[in-house]
Design a protein around this motif. Structure first.
Motif, PDB file in Angstrom:
ATOM      1  N   UNK A   1      47.253  44.294  48.093  1.00  0.00           N
ATOM      2  CA  UNK A   1      48.706  44.239  48.250  1.00  0.00           C
ATOM      3  C   UNK A   1      49.306  45.554  47.756  1.00  0.00           C
ATOM      4  N   UNK A   2      49.788  46.404  48.678  1.00  0.00           N
ATOM      5  CA  UNK A   2      50.311  47.714  48.265  1.00  0.00           C
ATOM      6  C   UNK A   2      51.586  47.601  47.441  1.00  0.00           C
ATOM      7  N   UNK A   3      52.333  46.486  47.576  1.00  0.00           N
ATOM      8  CA  UNK A   3      53.535  46.314  46.767  1.00  0.00           C
ATOM      9  C   UNK A   3      53.185  46.178  45.293  1.00  0.00           C
ATOM     10  N   UNK A   4      52.079  45.471  45.043  1.00  0.00           N
ATOM     11  CA  UNK A   4      51.649  45.256  43.675  1.00  0.00           C
ATOM     12  C   UNK A   4      50.658  46.328  43.246  1.00  0.00           C
ATOM     13  N   UNK A   5      50.084  47.019  44.234  1.00  0.00           N
ATOM     14  CA  UNK A   5      49.120  48.061  43.935  1.00  0.00           C
ATOM     15  C   UNK A   5      47.804  47.531  43.423  1.00  0.00           C
ATOM     16  N   UNK A   6      47.416  46.319  43.840  1.00  0.00           N
ATOM     17  CA  UNK A   6      46.124  45.816  43.382  1.00  0.00           C
ATOM     18  C   UNK A   6      45.479  44.888  44.416  1.00  0.00           C
ATOM     19  N   UNK A   7      44.174  44.662  44.196  1.00  0.00           N
ATOM     20  CA  UNK A   7      43.436  43.708  45.021  1.00  0.00           C
ATOM     21  C   UNK A   7      43.873  42.311  44.606  1.00  0.00           C
ATOM     22  N   UNK A   8      44.340  41.501  45.539  1.00  0.00           N
ATOM     23  CA  UNK A   8      44.792  40.165  45.164  1.00  0.00           C
ATOM     24  C   UNK A   8      43.712  39.118  45.427  1.00  0.00           C
ATOM     25  N   UNK A   9      42.743  39.483  46.235  1.00  0.00           N
ATOM     26  CA  UNK A   9      41.646  38.548  46.492  1.00  0.00           C
ATOM     27  C   UNK A   9      40.419  39.342  46.944  1.00  0.00           C
ATOM     28  N   UNK A  10      39.250  38.954  46.497  1.00  0.00           N
ATOM     29  CA  UNK A  10      38.049  39.525  47.118  1.00  0.00           C
ATOM     30  C   UNK A  10      37.005  38.436  47.241  1.00  0.00           C
ATOM     31  N   UNK A  11      36.094  38.643  48.136  1.00  0.00           N
ATOM     32  CA  UNK A  11      35.062  37.655  48.376  1.00  0.00           C
ATOM     33  C   UNK A  11      34.259  37.441  47.102  1.00  0.00           C
ATOM     34  N   UNK A  12      34.025  36.190  46.740  1.00  0.00           N
ATOM     35  CA  UNK A  12      33.263  35.947  45.503  1.00  0.00           C
ATOM     36  C   UNK A  12      31.867  36.576  45.594  1.00  0.00           C
ATOM     37  N   UNK A  13      31.400  37.095  44.469  1.00  0.00           N
ATOM     38  CA  UNK A  13      30.076  37.718  44.418  1.00  0.00           C
ATOM     39  C   UNK A  13      29.244  36.952  43.391  1.00  0.00           C
ATOM     40  N   UNK A  14      27.956  36.823  43.639  1.00  0.00           N
ATOM     41  CA  UNK A  14      27.093  36.200  42.644  1.00  0.00           C
ATOM     42  C   UNK A  14      25.973  37.173  42.298  1.00  0.00           C
ATOM     43  N   UNK A  15      25.214  36.832  41.273  1.00  0.00           N
ATOM     44  CA  UNK A  15      24.124  37.730  40.882  1.00  0.00           C
ATOM     45  C   UNK A  15      23.096  37.858  42.005  1.00  0.00           C
ATOM     46  N   UNK A  16      23.022  36.826  42.846  1.00  0.00           N
ATOM     47  CA  UNK A  16      22.036  36.888  43.924  1.00  0.00           C
ATOM     48  C   UNK A  16      22.343  38.006  44.912  1.00  0.00           C
ATOM     49  N   UNK A  17      23.657  38.331  45.033  1.00  0.00           N
ATOM     50  CA  UNK A  17      24.005  39.435  45.921  1.00  0.00           C
ATOM     51  C   UNK A  17      23.382  40.733  45.410  1.00  0.00           C
ATOM     52  N   UNK A  18      23.325  40.840  44.073  1.00  0.00           N
ATOM     53  CA  UNK A  18      22.742  42.032  43.479  1.00  0.00           C
ATOM     54  C   UNK A  18      21.228  42.038  43.656  1.00  0.00           C
ATOM     55  N   UNK A  19      20.625  40.825  43.609  1.00  0.00           N
ATOM     56  CA  UNK A  19      19.177  40.739  43.715  1.00  0.00           C
ATOM     57  C   UNK A  19      18.712  40.879  45.163  1.00  0.00           C
TER      58      UNK A  19
END
Lengths: 213, 248
Positions: free
Chosen positions: A192-210
């Motif tokens: 959201x550019x009005x707030x200047x931040x990410x308001x949502x992102x896809x959940x990540x788990x440790x398995x994504x890293x593995x």
């Protein structure tokens, strides 16, 4: 200025990307000459500044001053054609970028609309000749904004295809964060550019890293 | 997901609202054939006649700054709201804010759209302020209000004489109804007699056509119909905008 006063300098509020900050620096030097170093906000890679200044020059917003040739870093520029607060969205060849317009139009329509709306209606009201909006794109955008908590569902959708009923949504009053459209990014996140931040992102788990994704 | 997207692409598209006769006619009246918006334009018409359809289409086509007036707003509120639409949070005196608004309108060349302008046309100060914005920016400004707005503005001769284009909202046409049916009543073929009846009872109001199309859509879904005629529809009442009749 009509009354011969120097206008106060204003800038967009909210989050700003590197190009916007370069553009702000250029506008602060209206009426003066500058080189690439002058308009570098400090933390922006030199190549980014050079590319953007080149794009703006090709789009006619800037003009090079003095002789052509020589290294880019030495060349001096002047603002020739102001475009207002918002950094012009231009490609390297100077043509306008239309990416993002559809989301902007949908957001504008949602903010302006009183009552609830479904994807088909949103597509029809938000589409323009320059940036058409398909019902599929509208469905996507509504779904994403809903995930990020901007919308309330006023009528659940059911079924699919013919005979299916599309879900209806309404923008929450407190989620009307401002004029700039929340953008669904390629990395499955909403900024959201009005707030200047990410308001949502896809959940990540440790398995994504593995295992990677 | 991606596969469905590709398959659906193009087939399922809807016509943008800007292509409706009633919107296109107004935009052409305001912008002319060369597409250049005049300085000051006024769009007026009865409630439900698609003024906001036009406003939204124009805002999207030209990336316009849109504000809807409220009766409680004073000059400063209007300027602050316009600046918010421009993505700016600014404070200051009214003349300072006016400068900022005019500056951004002029340099961005994006139009300003003020809806519910009737609220402005009650006070000298507000009308003068909008004239100031126009004088200082020399930009395209579209004012939208009810049918009586042109008459109300006659009180301010200097303002009235600066309006370059007056556009009256247009009644909904049968062609419009067909395009709206694809949006508000998808997947149902509406027979010509029923479509003509919808336009007839709407008395020009595009809003009534949309409400009734939604009504038809709901009933067709419930009954599993994919086409409907006036005879099939029967006596079930449509929305006509009249207050309900007394039931005995």
């Amino acid at each position: 200025m009509a009354h011969g006063r120097k206008p106060a300098h204003i800038e967009l509020s909210g989050g700003k990307g590197p190009r916007q900050r370069v553009w702000d620096a250029i506008r602060r030097r209206r009426g003066a000459e500058f080189d690439l170093l002058d308009v570098n906000p400090g933390d922006v890679p030199r190549d980014t500044v050079r590319d953007y200044v080149l794009s703006l020059t090709r789009a006619g917003h800037l003009e090079a001053v003095g002789a052509c040739g020589g290294p880019h870093d030495r060349r001096r520029y002047r603002l020739a054609n102001d475009a207002g607060l918002e950094a012009p969205r231009v490609r390297r060849d100077g043509t306008p970028v239309t990416q993002g317009l559809a989301q902007e139009q949908m957001w504008r329509t949602l903010r302006r609309h009183t009552g609830d709306i479904n994807a088909r209606e949103l597509a029809a009201h938000a589409g323009t000749s320059a940036a058409p909006v398909s019902p599929v794109a509208a469905t996507d955008y509504l779904r994403n904004l809903h995930t990020a908590g901007y919308l309330v569902v006023t009528a659940e959708g059911r079924g699919a295809g013919r005979g299916g009923v599309a879900a209806r949504y309404r923008l929450r009053a407190e989620s009307n964060t401002g004029a700039r459209a929340p953008m669904v990014c390629r990395s499955r996140a909403i900024y959201d550019p009005n707030l200047g931040r990410i308001v949502w992102h896809e959940p990540v788990t440790e398995e994504d890293a593995i295992y990677g994704r | 997901m991606t596969e469905t997207k590709i398959r659906n692409k193009g087939r399922d598209d809807v016509a943008p609202i800007a292509t409706l006769d009633l919107v296109a006619a107004v935009l052409e009246r305001l912008a002319g054939r060369n597409g250049a918006l005049p300085g000051l334009g006024v769009l007026h018409g009865p409630a439900g006649w698609g003024k906001s359809f036009c406003a939204n289409a124009l805002a999207n086509e030209r990336r316009g700054y849109y504000v809807r007036m409220l009766s409680a707003w004073r000059g400063k509120t209007l300027l602050v709201k316009i600046l918010e639409e421009m993505g700016v949070r600014a404070g200051g005196t009214v003349p300072q804010l006016l400068d900022l608004v005019a500056e951004q309108l002029r340099s961005s060349r994006r139009p300003l759209i003020i809806d519910e302008f009737d609220h402005c046309a009650k006070s000298d100060a507000m009308v003068e302020l909008v004239r100031d914005i126009y004088e200082a920016s020399q930009s395209a400004i579209l004012l939208i209000g009810e049918e009586g707005l042109p008459r109300k503005l006659e009180r301010w001769e200097r303002f009235h004489s600066r309006v370059l284009a007056w556009a009256a909202a247009q009644p909904v046409s049968e062609g419009d109804a067909a395009k709206l049916a694809a949006i508000y009543c998808p997947g149902v073929r509406i027979a010509e007699d029923l479509a003509a009846h919808l336009v007839d009872i709407a008395k020009g109001s595009v809003r009534r056509v949309c409400v009734n199309l939604t009504l038809i859509h709901e009933r067709c879904l419930t009954e599993g119909l994919d086409e409907i005629s006036a005879a099939r529809w029967g006596e079930q009442p449509f929305y006509t905008g009249k207050s309900p009749e007394r039931r005995v």
